[in-house]
Design a protein around this motif. Structure first.
Motif, PDB file in Angstrom:
ATOM      1  N   LYS A   4       0.834  -1.190   0.000  1.00  0.00           N
ATOM      2  CA  LYS A   4       0.000   0.000   0.000  1.00  0.00           C
ATOM      3  C   LYS A   4       0.878   1.252   0.000  1.00  0.00           C
ATOM      4  O   LYS A   4       1.963   1.259   0.561  1.00  0.00           O
ATOM      5  N   LYS A   5       0.363   2.296  -0.626  1.00  0.00           N
ATOM      6  CA  LYS A   5       1.082   3.560  -0.688  1.00  0.00           C
ATOM      7  C   LYS A   5       0.051   4.676  -0.805  1.00  0.00           C
ATOM      8  O   LYS A   5      -0.996   4.492  -1.414  1.00  0.00           O
ATOM      9  N   GLN A   6       0.367   5.827  -0.198  1.00  0.00           N
ATOM     10  CA  GLN A   6      -0.544   6.962  -0.284  1.00  0.00           C
ATOM     11  C   GLN A   6      -0.057   7.946  -1.333  1.00  0.00           C
ATOM     12  O   GLN A   6       1.137   8.224  -1.430  1.00  0.00           O
ATOM     13  N   GLU A   8      -0.870  11.807  -2.701  1.00  0.00           N
ATOM     14  CA  GLU A   8      -1.555  13.073  -2.474  1.00  0.00           C
ATOM     15  C   GLU A   8      -1.733  13.794  -3.801  1.00  0.00           C
ATOM     16  O   GLU A   8      -0.820  13.829  -4.626  1.00  0.00           O
ATOM     17  N   ARG A  31      -8.973   3.653  -1.652  1.00  0.00           N
ATOM     18  CA  ARG A  31      -9.617   4.533  -0.689  1.00  0.00           C
ATOM     19  C   ARG A  31      -9.266   5.977  -0.989  1.00  0.00           C
ATOM     20  O   ARG A  31      -8.137   6.278  -1.374  1.00  0.00           O
ATOM     21  N   ARG A  32     -10.240   6.870  -0.818  1.00  0.00           N
ATOM     22  CA  ARG A  32     -10.030   8.300  -0.998  1.00  0.00           C
ATOM     23  C   ARG A  32     -10.221   8.977   0.358  1.00  0.00           C
ATOM     24  O   ARG A  32     -11.215   8.736   1.047  1.00  0.00           O
ATOM     25  N   VAL A  57      -6.156  12.666  -0.661  1.00  0.00           N
ATOM     26  CA  VAL A  57      -5.146  11.610  -0.651  1.00  0.00           C
ATOM     27  C   VAL A  57      -5.826  10.310  -1.074  1.00  0.00           C
ATOM     28  O   VAL A  57      -6.911   9.983  -0.597  1.00  0.00           O
ATOM     29  N   GLU A  59      -5.345   6.180  -1.256  1.00  0.00           N
ATOM     30  CA  GLU A  59      -4.560   5.037  -0.796  1.00  0.00           C
ATOM     31  C   GLU A  59      -4.572   4.027  -1.946  1.00  0.00           C
ATOM     32  O   GLU A  59      -5.643   3.657  -2.426  1.00  0.00           O
TER      33      GLU A  59
END
Length: 64
Positions: A4-6, A8, A31-32, A57, A59
């Motif tokens: 997983k990584k976010q 922006e 996911r937002r 952001v 995910e």
């Protein structure tokens, strides 16, 4: 390596640009997250917080 990584949404890019960047790095959005940015407004007796902007952001999960 993390699955997983976010990501922006940067100031000079659209949501679509961010999603394209995620896809190029091999991630898909799962996911937002929207984080509001507030400005402190001080009046005679009160301190109020007014929303002035937001940070978006996403995910991302690694595509296998």
């Amino acid at each position: 390596m993390s699955k997983k990584k976010q990501f922006e949404v940067l100031q000079n890019e659209t949501i679509s640009d961010c999603l394209t960047r995620m896809e190029k790095e091999g991630y898909r959005p799962v996911r937002r997250i929207e984080k509001p940015i507030f400005k402190e407004v001080v009046t005679d007796k009160d301190t109020e917080y007014e929303p002035i902007s937001r940070i978006i952001v996403f995910e991302g999960q690694k595509i296998e």
